[in-house]
Design a protein around this motif. Structure first.
Motif, PDB file in Angstrom:
ATOM      1  N   SER A 177      -2.440  -4.733  -3.010  1.00 50.14           N
ATOM      2  CA  SER A 177      -2.986  -5.550  -1.794  1.00 50.14           C
ATOM      3  C   SER A 177      -1.563  -5.566  -0.291  1.00 50.14           C
ATOM      4  N   ASP A 178      -0.700  -4.735  -0.779  1.00 57.41           N
ATOM      5  CA  ASP A 178       0.190  -5.359   0.382  1.00 57.41           C
ATOM      6  C   ASP A 178       0.007  -3.584   0.701  1.00 57.41           C
ATOM      7  N   THR A 201       6.001  -0.515 -14.819  1.00 64.27           N
ATOM      8  CA  THR A 201       5.918  -0.740 -13.339  1.00 64.27           C
ATOM      9  C   THR A 201       6.508  -0.556 -12.341  1.00 64.27           C
ATOM     10  N   SER A 203      -0.129  -2.752  -9.546  1.00 69.38           N
ATOM     11  CA  SER A 203      -0.361  -3.703  -9.605  1.00 69.38           C
ATOM     12  C   SER A 203      -1.228  -4.557  -8.227  1.00 69.38           C
ATOM     13  N   GLU A 204      -1.911  -5.007  -8.491  1.00 67.44           N
ATOM     14  CA  GLU A 204      -2.749  -6.142  -7.557  1.00 67.44           C
ATOM     15  C   GLU A 204      -1.577  -6.511  -6.026  1.00 67.44           C
ATOM     16  N   LYS A 205      -0.370  -6.921  -6.531  1.00 66.21           N
ATOM     17  CA  LYS A 205       0.226  -7.255  -5.521  1.00 66.21           C
ATOM     18  C   LYS A 205       0.907  -5.628  -4.488  1.00 66.21           C
ATOM     19  N   GLU A 206       0.947  -4.217  -5.792  1.00 62.73           N
ATOM     20  CA  GLU A 206       1.167  -3.360  -4.502  1.00 62.73           C
ATOM     21  C   GLU A 206       0.461  -2.616  -4.172  1.00 62.73           C
ATOM     22  N   THR A 252      -2.554  -4.549   3.365  1.00 64.30           N
ATOM     23  CA  THR A 252      -2.063  -4.612   4.262  1.00 64.30           C
ATOM     24  C   THR A 252      -1.020  -3.763   5.443  1.00 64.30           C
TER      25      THR A 252
END
Length: 442
Positions: free
Chosen positions: A143-144, A432, A138-141, A147
Motif C-alpha cells: 500500500s505504501d 518480514t 506485507s499489504e502495508k508495504e 501511494t
C-alpha cells in the motif's frame, strides 16, 4: 646467471639475481649491430659508422635496456615456478650509497622483496551457518509503495487553501530581522502538533511560529544551513505564504501502467498490484542476496587463516599508488584491502579447484542486468531497451577496458558464491520487512 630465494619470514622473501657478462653481452652486441645498420651519424654514410663508435654512443643505454628485459623475464619465470602465491609486485631493493657503474661493471647483483602466501585452504562447510533469507512483502508495504507511485507520477496543482501533505512556498523571517529565508515547506516534515497551524491557510497568510518547535530535527535540511546554526534557530518568527503546491495522486489506469512497465505489459489494476509486489520482493531479496554473500565471505575469510605479509603489502601499496596515497591513507585503508585480498585468494582457489570461469556471454548478461536496473530507477527502463546493446558496448569498452575486467571478476565472484550456496545447501527462512531492516542495521 644465478638466482637464489631467501625466505627470511613466514610470508616474505628476497630473490637475488646475479648476472655475468655472458648472460647479457651477446644480446647487447646484437642490438648494437642492428643500430649500426640504421645509424645516421655525421661524417659516415648511413649504416657505415664503425661498430666501436656506435657502441660508445649507444652502448650504455642498450645495456640498461637489455638487462632490464632479462631481469623482468627471469623474475617472472622464476616466480611462476614457485608453489607459493606471490602478492602484489616484487619490490627492487636499493642499497644505500651503492650505485651501478654501467660502463665498468661486468657482473651485476639485483635483489627483490616479495610477499607471498604458502597455501590457501577453504572449508565450504562453514557457509552452512548462513541463512538464505526471503522477504515476504506485507499489504502495508504494498500500500505504501502504491501511494508513493501515485504521488511520484501525480500532477502538480496550486490550490487556494492548504491541506495536509501540501508544500507551502514562502518566506521565513525572524522578528528581529536577523534571519530571512525563502523556502518550500513540506507539511509532512514539520512537527505533527504544529501542522494544524498550516492547514486551511490561503496565499498571503502570515503564520507565527518558533522554528525550534515546528521544524525541529528537519531544520538544517529544510533551510539548507548547518546543524550548529539550526540548533540556535529559535524565538519569534513568521512564515508568509506565497504559494501552495499540491500533488494530485495519479490514477491507476492504463496510461500509468504503460508509463511504468511499457505498452500493454500490465493491463489491469490486479496485474499492476501483483507486478509492484513482485518488484518490491525482488528489490528486498536482492539486498538479502548481498547480505548472505557478505556473511559467506566473512565466514570463509575468518576460517581461511591466511597470514598476509602486512609490512610488505603496505610498502607495495604506497609505491604502487605514487602520490595518490600517503602512509596515513594506507594505514586507514589497509584492513579493507586485506579483507578483499583474502577473499580474492579464497575465491580464486575455489574457482581453480572446481573449473569455475567467467564467460563472455555471462559478462554481457550481467552488464545488461546492471544497466536495466539503473534505467528502471530513473523510470526509463522500457523505453530504452531497444538501445541496450549500445549501452552495454559503451560501458564495457569504457575506462580503457577496466570496466570489462571488473565485470569478469564480478561474474566469477557471482559463480563462486552460487557454487558455495549450492554445496552448503543454505536453509531458507521467510522474514518480514521489519526483520530485513533489523538484519541490515546490525
Amino acid at each position: 646467471m644465478e638466482i637464489t630465494l631467501d625466505k627470511h619470514a613466514a610470508n616474505e622473501a628476497l630473490i637475488k639475481i646475479t648476472l655475468n657478462e655472458a648472460d647479457y653481452q651477446p644480446k647487447v652486441d646484437a642490438k648494437i649491430k642492428d643500430y649500426v645498420k640504421k645509424a645516421n651519424i655525421k661524417g659516415f654514410r648511413p649504416g657505415k659508422a664503425p661498430f666501436g663508435m656506435v657502441k660508445n654512443l649507444y652502448g650504455t643505454s642498450v645495456l640498461v635496456e637489455e638487462i632490464n628485459q632479462i631481469l623482468s623475464s627471469t623474475l617472472g619465470d622464476f616466480i611462476k615456478k614457485q608453489e607459493f602465491k606471490v602478492l602484489g609486485d616484487p619490490l627492487p631493493v636499493l642499497e644505500d650509497g651503492k650505485e651501478i657503474d654501467w660502463k665498468k661493471q661486468k657482473d651485476f647483483d639485483f635483489s627483490y622483496k616479495i610477499g607471498f602466501v604458502e597455501t590457501v585452504t577453504v572449508d565450504l562447510d562453514v557457509a552452512k551457518e548462513v541463512k538464505d533469507y526471503k522477504v515476504e512483502v506485507s499489504e502495508k508495504e504494498l500500500s505504501d509503495a502504491i501511494t508513493n507511485i501515485k504521488r511520484q507520477y501525480g500532477k502538480m496543482t496550486n490550490p487556494e487553501v492548504s491541506a495536509e501533505n501540501d508544500f507551502l512556498y514562502g518566506d521565513l523571517k525572524s522578528a528581529d530581522g536577523s534571519f530571512e529565508k525563502t523556502l518550500s515547506l513540506p507539511l509532512s516534515k514539520i512537527d505533527s502538533e504544529a501542522v494544524p497551524k498550516f492547514i486551511g491557510v490561503e496565499k498571503g497568510a502570515v503564520i507565527e511560529l518558533d522554528p525550534a518547535n515546528v521544524l525541529k530535527e528537519e531544520a538544517a535540511d529544510l533551510l539548507n544551513i548547518s546543524e550548529e546554526e539550526a540548533k540556535n534557530l529559535s524565538g519569534d518568527f513568521t512564515f508568509t505564504v506565497q504559494n501552495i503546491n499540491r500533488t494530485e495522486e495519479a490514477e491507476l489506469n492504463q496510461e500509468l501502467f504503460d508509463k511504468l512497465f511499457g505498452v500493454d505489459q500490465v493491463k489491469s489494476e490486479e496485474e499492476f498490484l501483483e507486478k509492484v509486489k513482485e518488484i518490491l520482493a525482488e528489490n528486498y531479496n536482492r539486498e538479502m542476496q548481498v547480505y548472505a554473500e557478505e556473511e559467506i565471505k566473512k565466514l570463509l575469510i575468518e576460517h581461511a587463516n591466511i597470514d598476509l605479509p602486512e609490512s610488505f603489502l603496505k610498502e607495495w601499496l604506497l609505491k604502487a599508488n605514487g602520490e595518490k596515497l600517503t602512509e596515513s591513507d594506507i594505514e586507514k585503508e589497509y584492513p579493507a584491502y586485506a579483507r578483499q585480498l583474502v577473499w580474492s585468494l579464497v575465491s580464486n582457489k575455489i574457482a581453480e579447484e572446481n573449473g569455475i570461469k567467467a564467460e563472455h556471454e555471462d559478462v554481457i548478461e550481467k552488464t545488461k542486468a546492471m544497466i536495466r536496473q539503473q534505467l528502471a530507477s530513473s523510470g526509463l527502463g522500457a523505453q530504452m531497451e531497444s538501445n541496450m546493446d549500445l549501452f552495454v558496448n559503451n560501458y564495457l569498452q569504457g575506462n580503457e577496458g577496466q570496466n570489462y575486467m571488473q565485470m569478469i571478476t564480478s561474474v566469477q565472484n557471482d559463480k563462486v558464491v552460487a557454487f558455495i550456496k549450492e554445496k552448503a545447501q543454505l536453509e531458507e527462512e521467510i522474514i518480514t520487512v521489519e526483520k530485513f531492516n533489523e538484519l541490515l542495521e546490525n
